[in-house]
Design an enzyme around this catalytic site. Sequence first.
Site, mmCIF file in Angstrom:
data_model
loop_
_atom_site.group_PDB
_atom_site.id
_atom_site.type_symbol
_atom_site.label_atom_id
_atom_site.label_comp_id
_atom_site.label_asym_id
_atom_site.label_seq_id
_atom_site.Cartn_x
_atom_site.Cartn_y
_atom_site.Cartn_z
ATOM 1 N N ASP A 72 0.916 5.124 -0.165
ATOM 2 C CA ASP A 72 0.185 6.386 -0.087
ATOM 3 C C ASP A 72 0.901 7.454 -0.898
ATOM 4 O O ASP A 72 2.072 7.734 -0.625
ATOM 5 C CB ASP A 72 0.109 6.864 1.374
ATOM 6 C CG ASP A 72 -0.789 5.974 2.210
ATOM 7 O OD1 ASP A 72 -1.953 5.783 1.819
ATOM 8 O OD2 ASP A 72 -0.316 5.468 3.252
ATOM 9 N N ASP A 107 -7.874 1.287 2.107
ATOM 10 C CA ASP A 107 -7.533 2.274 3.137
ATOM 11 C C ASP A 107 -8.418 3.518 3.205
ATOM 12 O O ASP A 107 -8.360 4.225 4.206
ATOM 13 C CB ASP A 107 -6.049 2.673 3.001
ATOM 14 C CG ASP A 107 -5.479 3.259 4.301
ATOM 15 O OD1 ASP A 107 -6.010 2.913 5.376
ATOM 16 O OD2 ASP A 107 -4.542 4.060 4.241
ATOM 17 N N HIS A 150 0.851 -1.200 0.000
ATOM 18 C CA HIS A 150 0.000 0.000 0.000
ATOM 19 C C HIS A 150 0.880 1.241 0.000
ATOM 20 O O HIS A 150 1.562 1.521 0.969
ATOM 21 C CB HIS A 150 -0.916 -0.030 1.222
ATOM 22 C CG HIS A 150 -1.813 1.158 1.306
ATOM 23 N ND1 HIS A 150 -2.852 1.350 0.425
ATOM 24 C CD2 HIS A 150 -1.831 2.230 2.133
ATOM 25 C CE1 HIS A 150 -3.470 2.485 0.718
ATOM 26 N NE2 HIS A 150 -2.866 3.034 1.751
ATOM 27 N N ASP A 162 1.593 -1.291 4.477
ATOM 28 C CA ASP A 162 2.044 -0.023 3.924
ATOM 29 C C ASP A 162 3.505 -0.127 3.475
ATOM 30 O O ASP A 162 4.364 -0.539 4.247
ATOM 31 C CB ASP A 162 1.954 1.087 4.977
ATOM 32 C CG ASP A 162 0.513 1.415 5.342
ATOM 33 O OD1 ASP A 162 -0.403 0.776 4.786
ATOM 34 O OD2 ASP A 162 0.308 2.301 6.190
ATOM 35 N N HIS A 221 -6.544 9.423 -0.248
ATOM 36 C CA HIS A 221 -7.271 9.362 1.024
ATOM 37 C C HIS A 221 -6.525 9.952 2.217
ATOM 38 O O HIS A 221 -7.060 9.914 3.325
ATOM 39 C CB HIS A 221 -7.712 7.922 1.300
ATOM 40 C CG HIS A 221 -6.579 6.938 1.311
ATOM 41 N ND1 HIS A 221 -6.245 6.187 0.208
ATOM 42 C CD2 HIS A 221 -5.703 6.585 2.270
ATOM 43 C CE1 HIS A 221 -5.211 5.431 0.499
ATOM 44 N NE2 HIS A 221 -4.867 5.647 1.743
HETATM 45 ZN ZN LIG Z 1 -3.339 4.779 2.787
#
Ligand SMILES: [Zn+2]
Length: 1033
Positions: A56, A168, A54, A305, A449
Amino acid sequence: MKDGTDGVQLLDVYDLLPFDNIDGGAWKQGFEIRYHGNEWDEQPLELFLVPHSHNDPGWVKTFDGYYQDQTKHILNNMLVKLSQDSRRKMIWAEISYFSKWWNDIDEQKRAMVKRLLGAGQLELVTGGWVMADEANSHYFAMLDQLIEGHQWIQKHLGVKPRSGWAIDPFGHSPSMTYLLKGAGLSNIVIQRVHYAVKKHFAQQQTLEFLWRQSWDPSPRSDIMCHMMPFYSYDVPHTCGPNPAVCCQFDFHRLTGGRVFCPWRIPPQPITEQNIEERAQLLLDQYRQKSRLFRSSVLLVPLGDDFRFTESSEWDAQFSNYQKLFDYFDQHPELHIKARFGTLSDYFEALHRHLTAAETTLPTLRGDFFTYADRDDHYWSGYFTSRPFYKRLDRMLEATLRATEILFSLTLAEMRRVRGDGHLVADFPARKHFQLLKAGRRNLALFQHHDAIAGTARDPVVVDYGTRLFHSMLNLRQVLQSSAHWLLLLDKRHYHHDQSNPFLEMDDTISAQDSLPQKTLLMLGDEPRSLIIFNPTEQQRSSVISVVIDHPDATVVDAEMGQPVAAQDPSRASTDAFQLSFVAELPPLSLVIYYVTKASVGSAHRAQYTVHRQGNPPTVHAEHLQVTHLQGPESNAPLSLSNKHIQMWSSPETGLLQKLRLQSGLVRQVQVQFLWYRTRAGMNQDKSGAYLFLPGEEGAQLYSYSEPPLIRVSRGPIFSDITSCFRHFTHTVRLYHLDGHAGKSLEISNMVDIRSEINHELVMRLVSDVANGNRFYSDLNGFQMQQRRTLPKLPLQANFYPMSSASFLQDSMSRLSLLSAQSQAVAALRPGELEVVLDRRLQQDDNRGLGQGITDNKLTASLYHLLLEDRRGGAQGMGGASVEHLSLLAHMTSLFLSHLPITMVAPASSQVPKLRPFLPLSSSLPCDVHLLNLRTLEDSQEAESPSQEVALLLHRKGFDCSSAPEPAPPCTWSTQEEVNLDDLFSPLQFRSVRHSGLTLLREDDEPESAQQQQLPHIAHLRPMEISAFRVEID
Ligand SMILES: [Zn+2]
């Protein structure tokens, strides 16, 4: 319309659940799962372990920071490690990162990527630019980031995403699944759902379902959805119900690594000695998890993550799991077939099983807000966190849409004028297209997000803000340049000079964290030309305000030569005066007005009343007519009215108290401001960027030591009341205009809470609308969702996201609050509706961010408040009443979100002759919204515009029970079939091909002779978005 017995309505689930949060044992938020062991004798457990990482696009680090430190290593290692063994798999979601990495790698590596995709070892899931926030994002931007991702994938890789992956985002919206289905996806995985809902769904074996749109009686919009059952998407919470066991199968946490198991039992490398015991232990978790689903196919994600950064981590995970899988293969008595898989591998197997068993999944209607991950920790804070940027997001969104449309029309007009299909050489089409593309990508990035959610670290917020700010400036360049060319009567006069643009905006934005400021328009002897662009597809009358250096001026419509209604000038500062006038704006037009200096005292002045109870203010008023209220006069309610509405406000605060419509309908509507504080106890969790954890006392009425200064202005085109409090300035304005604009109140707030800590400011409407415990709030500006305020839930659970609208209603009336930015909304008691304006919180709320939110700014928010008569009831579907905005509310919302754009031409009398640009002969039907007219990239020449344009139309669903009398001055077709050539006349389309929502070529209608001929008939169903690949002639 009733669903089958298997249909699930989430509102009913909420009514049913006790929300008791009982300790479930190993699976703390669940229950003990039992099985006999023979359940898989007939159908072996078919397990897909799906490796994921994941990433971000900005959170604790910036997008570029993560890319350099982690993401590029993950992707580089992926190429090596997947190529070593064809049984290995991986999924990837964020195209923002993938495309950046693609730019960095050589042709050989690119070929490897394509090979892995072709072999099904690598799968791109969702394919969006980011994994978008589903609460605060507006559907324009949600779709635009999906288009940007899908177009990139199509161009560079030629594959098409089939399955969605949203593990998420802090709550899930059906607007997202609508867009994904429309983009050609069949399946989706979601994760962040209230733990009590997960438990209930697990008990009912409804964790997999067909997610249906609330408003859709047909299964057309259904998407197959898998909800993860446990607390998180990390390894401890994905292999089965017991995190202490599952953590032992996260081989990245082998002793000596930087991450370990908080349950204090570390993983062990799989060896010949321990494999039997390890395999049995893991199988037990798999079997327990499998009992929560209806089929014997099991999805187990493997990741977290920014995982798989180092080469050693790949080896640890893949080699240990491969040993376990091999062991399972060698022991058929265990009845398990386990392997690495992609998401689509899993869903294909699930489809196969369901088809073979001749069963279907239950359908579900509703949304997954408001999310709680544990206890009473509801994630309703992020619906408002960093409201300055939530507002900036929508300003950029409106600017992007306006620029896209004007740029596309400009290119089409150039080709038409030249007649040879070429563009004007002097017009920097390629450069502008690159700026447009960068603007798309920065808006897309902000839908992440942790971006629009307001949950990133301070420097990351500045990075996002800077991107939005630069894009705003760049898009304005494209807008100005396009308008310049379109307006010239003689196109030979076009000359592009970036350092000295012909047109300038009437305002400037000086930094990423400041609000736009109107520029001072100097009036000389020559008239000044104002150019106004109407970015909506509707004819409208709009009040345009500019700031001039002279107290008196006249405004003339350039075409008709007629003076138009103007007001004030009211004083903005000592040498600046605000001039307002009414502009008549045809759909998508650029029109010209002249402003001329007039003799002092000749312009129509607004009348001002300024007062403050107890302590009259002193006002310097050279050019203003100012009255001070004194004696009994100062205790009478303040009242404003136009021919549609009368309103009364408190003489003490200036805040609204009551509304009366021309029809005779009267409603108490009191505006209040209140503070929430957070919990005070030493060991209590407190509000932060994600969480709203208000103190037990609830909201406290905003108090002041000195009554606010109140200014009432009454003019010919608008009247307003402004109340100046210490922490905010609140204005309510009534327009004296015919048509839509006069039927609602405009409310604006300027909020500054930088002097406070652990405070949240709300604006509350207290009315006598008898709505009981029900209200409606929108999801992503796309649809309305019924809400039920439940006393069994804590206060913070009853807050919901609002992107554009909320309303309360009873049998006689509907009160709608339409908003130009995303915020939290609640209706805590009957008749009440409140929005959270800003929040300043000193502490972290323990979700990994590691800081509070104290970077507040002077923040603007804008609304329209609309009271409507109502008759008749709501339409029920799937166990809840489905409601839409009225046509008037849709129109008001459209105009609120897409304000006219004012530009200024040079003062010199040497300017070449300009003429208005009127691309449409009439407004579109008022339930048809031109969502975008987005120029597609040339497939041959990179970074250049093609002749193809994505035409995106959204046919709105609307409520008939509050249809205004008389009907709004627009027509709407009752047929689903519309003739696009008629709709957009005099624009002509050379070809029109119906396509998927992200314009992937393989979703295009097959080419037929009919598409080359007139008429171009399209089916537009209410509520639906339709996409067409068109060429404008
Ligand atoms: Zn995230």
